[in-house]
Design a protein around this motif. Sequence first.
Motif, mmCIF file in Angstrom:
data_model
loop_
_atom_site.group_PDB
_atom_site.id
_atom_site.type_symbol
_atom_site.label_atom_id
_atom_site.label_comp_id
_atom_site.label_asym_id
_atom_site.label_seq_id
_atom_site.Cartn_x
_atom_site.Cartn_y
_atom_site.Cartn_z
ATOM 1 N N VAL A 1 0.799 -1.357 -0.331
ATOM 2 C CA VAL A 1 -0.007 0.080 0.300
ATOM 3 C C VAL A 1 0.991 1.319 0.037
ATOM 4 C CG1 VAL A 1 -1.673 1.194 1.388
ATOM 5 C CG2 VAL A 1 -1.886 -1.178 1.115
ATOM 6 N N ASP A 2 1.919 1.357 0.795
ATOM 7 C CA ASP A 2 2.812 2.396 0.966
ATOM 8 C C ASP A 2 3.254 2.832 -0.450
ATOM 9 O OD1 ASP A 2 2.317 2.821 3.691
ATOM 10 O OD2 ASP A 2 4.234 1.900 4.193
ATOM 11 N N HIS A 3 3.694 1.686 -1.158
ATOM 12 C CA HIS A 3 4.442 1.575 -2.414
ATOM 13 C C HIS A 3 3.380 2.251 -3.619
ATOM 14 C CE1 HIS A 3 7.323 0.936 -5.505
ATOM 15 N NE2 HIS A 3 6.546 0.190 -6.328
ATOM 16 N N VAL A 4 2.108 1.842 -3.615
ATOM 17 C CA VAL A 4 1.535 2.408 -4.469
ATOM 18 C C VAL A 4 0.808 3.690 -4.234
ATOM 19 C CG1 VAL A 4 -0.958 2.096 -5.336
ATOM 20 C CG2 VAL A 4 0.568 -0.116 -5.124
ATOM 21 N N ALA A 5 0.650 3.855 -3.094
ATOM 22 C CA ALA A 5 0.216 5.250 -2.484
ATOM 23 C C ALA A 5 1.606 6.224 -2.879
ATOM 24 C CB ALA A 5 0.025 5.549 -1.089
ATOM 25 N N GLY A 6 2.779 6.021 -2.549
ATOM 26 C CA GLY A 6 3.903 6.762 -2.916
ATOM 27 C C GLY A 6 4.031 6.917 -4.482
ATOM 28 N N ALA A 7 3.612 6.001 -5.421
ATOM 29 C CA ALA A 7 3.547 6.163 -6.627
ATOM 30 C C ALA A 7 2.671 7.059 -7.402
ATOM 31 C CB ALA A 7 3.513 4.806 -7.590
ATOM 32 N N ALA A 8 1.166 7.159 -6.612
ATOM 33 C CA ALA A 8 0.171 7.842 -6.655
ATOM 34 C C ALA A 8 0.534 9.217 -6.340
ATOM 35 C CB ALA A 8 -1.017 7.406 -5.970
#
Length: 188
Positions: A109-116
């Motif tokens: 989740v952190d990785h995807v949110a960071g990309a977003a």
Amino acid sequence: MAMPPALRKLALTAHIASSVGWLGSVAAFLVLAVAGLTSQDAQRVRGAYLAMELTGWYVIVPLALASLLTGLVQSLGTPWGLLRHYWVLAKLVLTVVATFLLLLHMQVVDHVAGAAARANLSGGDLSHMRSPLVFDAAAAVAVLLTTTALSVYKPRGLTRHGWRVRNEGRTDRAGGATGSMAVPPARA
């Protein structure tokens, strides 16, 4: 060690509130995951993943830990015990595993949110990470519904430890005479 009735009810209320809150927040997380995966609106996708990160760390993780802690307190302070009944043991195992997987899941989740947060995600960006977010959230809802059902139905069945405790209770009464053992209360 049995808790006094007022403390037992307080512990039960805290356990129910944290467990139901955990289930509800995971259901909201699932909705956000589906919206993030299926929406064509870049701002909605971005918002969904940023909200998932906040919801995960500030709502779901604390409620999962509170549910685990209050469940332990509840089981140790009531006649149900922690290791006496299979349904309590099953809830413990499911809760520990779900909490552990949640903490691992939050890295994704952190990785995807960071990309977003850095850029607008298109339909294909990070799809190998976004699709599992939907599956994992749906699986978590199923596990939490299972633990809820175990709490409501309380299937019969004593563990070996439970049988040992029950038999010790029978022989300890009236100088070693065998008698009936009190059944735990209908509510835990």
